[in-house]
Design an enzyme around this catalytic site. Structure first.
Site, PDB file in Angstrom:
ATOM      1  N   ASN A   8       0.861  -1.181   0.000  1.00 25.06           N
ATOM      2  CA  ASN A   8       0.000   0.000   0.000  1.00 25.06           C
ATOM      3  C   ASN A   8       0.898   1.232   0.000  1.00 25.06           C
ATOM      4  O   ASN A   8       1.497   1.565   1.015  1.00 25.06           O
ATOM      5  CB  ASN A   8      -0.887  -0.040   1.260  1.00 25.06           C
ATOM      6  CG  ASN A   8      -1.675   1.245   1.458  1.00 25.06           C
ATOM      7  OD1 ASN A   8      -1.787   2.066   0.543  1.00 25.06           O
ATOM      8  ND2 ASN A   8      -2.226   1.424   2.655  1.00 25.06           N
ATOM      9  N   LYS A  10       0.033   4.272  -0.328  1.00 23.76           N
ATOM     10  CA  LYS A  10      -0.621   5.485   0.203  1.00 23.76           C
ATOM     11  C   LYS A  10      -0.385   6.652  -0.779  1.00 23.76           C
ATOM     12  O   LYS A  10      -0.303   6.421  -1.980  1.00 23.76           O
ATOM     13  CB  LYS A  10      -0.120   5.790   1.615  1.00 23.76           C
ATOM     14  CG  LYS A  10      -0.201   4.541   2.506  1.00 23.76           C
ATOM     15  CD  LYS A  10       0.050   4.776   3.958  1.00 23.76           C
ATOM     16  CE  LYS A  10      -0.087   3.449   4.688  1.00 23.76           C
ATOM     17  NZ  LYS A  10       0.012   3.560   6.134  1.00 23.76           N
ATOM     18  N   HIS A  92      -9.390   1.305   4.924  1.00 23.20           N
ATOM     19  CA  HIS A  92      -8.112   1.477   5.628  1.00 23.20           C
ATOM     20  C   HIS A  92      -8.349   2.431   6.805  1.00 23.20           C
ATOM     21  O   HIS A  92      -9.153   3.359   6.703  1.00 23.20           O
ATOM     22  CB  HIS A  92      -7.057   2.046   4.674  1.00 23.20           C
ATOM     23  CG  HIS A  92      -5.690   2.058   5.287  1.00 23.20           C
ATOM     24  ND1 HIS A  92      -5.296   3.026   6.178  1.00 23.20           N
ATOM     25  CD2 HIS A  92      -4.649   1.202   5.173  1.00 23.20           C
ATOM     26  CE1 HIS A  92      -4.056   2.759   6.579  1.00 23.20           C
ATOM     27  NE2 HIS A  92      -3.646   1.656   5.987  1.00 23.20           N
ATOM     28  N   GLU A  94      -6.788   4.858   7.870  1.00 19.02           N
ATOM     29  CA  GLU A  94      -6.576   6.275   7.555  1.00 19.02           C
ATOM     30  C   GLU A  94      -7.823   6.873   6.905  1.00 19.02           C
ATOM     31  O   GLU A  94      -8.131   8.051   7.103  1.00 19.02           O
ATOM     32  CB  GLU A  94      -5.334   6.428   6.658  1.00 19.02           C
ATOM     33  CG  GLU A  94      -4.049   6.225   7.460  1.00 19.02           C
ATOM     34  CD  GLU A  94      -2.872   5.693   6.680  1.00 19.02           C
ATOM     35  OE1 GLU A  94      -2.891   5.731   5.434  1.00 19.02           O
ATOM     36  OE2 GLU A  94      -1.914   5.216   7.328  1.00 19.02           O
ATOM     37  N   GLU A 162      -5.232  -4.796  10.709  1.00 15.42           N
ATOM     38  CA  GLU A 162      -4.206  -3.783  10.938  1.00 15.42           C
ATOM     39  C   GLU A 162      -4.506  -3.024  12.223  1.00 15.42           C
ATOM     40  O   GLU A 162      -5.354  -2.107  12.221  1.00 15.42           O
ATOM     41  CB  GLU A 162      -4.176  -2.782   9.779  1.00 15.42           C
ATOM     42  CG  GLU A 162      -3.851  -3.400   8.439  1.00 15.42           C
ATOM     43  CD  GLU A 162      -3.295  -2.370   7.472  1.00 15.42           C
ATOM     44  OE1 GLU A 162      -2.153  -2.547   7.031  1.00 15.42           O
ATOM     45  OE2 GLU A 162      -3.978  -1.375   7.177  1.00 15.42           O
ATOM     46  N   GLY A 168       2.637   2.338  10.712  1.00 19.52           N
ATOM     47  CA  GLY A 168       3.633   3.398  10.566  1.00 19.52           C
ATOM     48  C   GLY A 168       4.360   3.773  11.844  1.00 19.52           C
ATOM     49  O   GLY A 168       5.025   4.808  11.907  1.00 19.52           O
ATOM     50  N   SER A 207       3.536  -2.073  10.328  1.00 23.27           N
ATOM     51  CA  SER A 207       4.983  -2.137  10.568  1.00 23.27           C
ATOM     52  C   SER A 207       5.629  -3.466  10.184  1.00 23.27           C
ATOM     53  O   SER A 207       6.578  -3.915  10.835  1.00 23.27           O
ATOM     54  CB  SER A 207       5.298  -1.782  12.034  1.00 23.27           C
ATOM     55  OG  SER A 207       4.873  -0.456  12.314  1.00 23.27           O
ATOM     56  N   GLY A 228       2.844  -1.105   4.243  1.00 24.01           N
ATOM     57  CA  GLY A 228       2.876   0.304   3.862  1.00 24.01           C
ATOM     58  C   GLY A 228       4.287   0.743   3.520  1.00 24.01           C
ATOM     59  O   GLY A 228       4.815   0.468   2.441  1.00 24.01           O
ATOM     60  N   GLY A 229       4.938   1.387   4.470  1.00 20.29           N
ATOM     61  CA  GLY A 229       6.262   1.972   4.254  1.00 20.29           C
ATOM     62  C   GLY A 229       7.271   1.050   3.586  1.00 20.29           C
ATOM     63  O   GLY A 229       8.001   1.468   2.674  1.00 20.29           O
TER      64      GLY A 229
END
Ligand code: PGA
Length: 245
Positions: A8, A10, A92, A94, A162, A168, A207, A228-229
């Site tokens: 993802n 983002k 999600h 967010e 999640e 994150g 994470s 994600g990251g």
């Protein structure tokens, strides 16, 4: 069950980042799991072109529940299908927090995704406060029940657990906490969808990195990851794919 590793991105990435997706073609472990990358909308079509002919799929990060209409700024599932998306992330945390997306809104979007012939990745997860109050399983199972539409099957639906506090932050639940949650989700899916519930993949997200992926993938009922990251750079994402394979 074949693991699904989903990235993802983002709101990250310009055309110059497409090389990171292309670099995933043919990496070790590619054949052993399913891979999907969800870049920002602006890159979906180009990314789908770049991975054409490979086993890597491209997805989007949201869509509208209606196929068309007066919804300024929105995009429908049909439109995403037309530009080569095969998955859509829905609900999600967010989006649930920044846009107040409700479970009912997520379920309506999932119906649209299924009608467009795409697979929904439906996200659920508790906040830190909810976990501290001992309500994590109750909260997640309630979200799950209300976010999954009746059109859900094992082939058009993936669940991503999640924990909001793990996204994150570098914080990850213990393997016991992941196992407990994933087995509760499995039971809820079976109760809701019968036989189909046993085949729905349950991803862990929050994470995930190349260094912790192998341990997480060893937990029962963890059928992949939503990343994600660590999905932004092919070298790091490849490490997670290899850990799954
Ligand atoms: P993270 O994000 O891997 O950067 O924690 C996960 C997600 O938001 O899907």
């Amino acid at each position: 069950m074949k693991k699904l590793i989903a990235g993802n991105w983002k709101m990250n990435g310009l055309a110059s980042s497409l090389a990171e997706i292309e670099a995933l073609k043919g990496i070790t472990g590619e054949a052993a799991c399913d891979i999907v990358v969800c870049p920002p909308l602006t890159l979906v079509e180009k990314a789908a072109e770049r991975v054409g002919g490979s086993r890597i799929a491209i997805g989007a990060q949201d869509c509208h529940a209606q196929p068309s209409g007066a919804y300024t700024g929105d995009v429908s599932a049909e439109m995403l299908a037309e530009i080569g998306a095969r998955f859509v992330i829905l609900g999600h945390s967010e989006r649930r927090s920044a846009y107040r997306e409700t479970d009912a809104a997520v379920a309506a979007k999932a119906i649209a995704v299924h009608q467009a012939g795409l697979t929904s990745i439906i996200c659920v997860g508790e906040t830190r406060a909810e976990r501290d109050e001992g309500r994590a399983i109750e909260v997640v199972c309630a979200q799950l029940e209300a976010s999954i539409p009746n059109t859900a099957t094992s082939s058009n639906t993936v669940i991503a657990y999640e924990p909001v506090w793990a996204i994150g932050t570098g914080l990850v639940p213990t393997l016991e906490q992941i196992e407990e949650m994933h087995s509760s989700i499995r039971q809820a899916l079976e109760k809701r969808l019968g036989e189909n519930g046993l085949g729905v993949r349950i991803l862990y997200g929050g994470s995930v990195k190349a260094s912790n992926a192998k341990a997480i993938f060893g937990v029962s009922n963890v059928d992949g990851a939503l990343v994600g990251g660590a999905s932004l750079k092919a070298s790091e994402f490849a490490g997670i794919i290899t850990a799954a394979a």
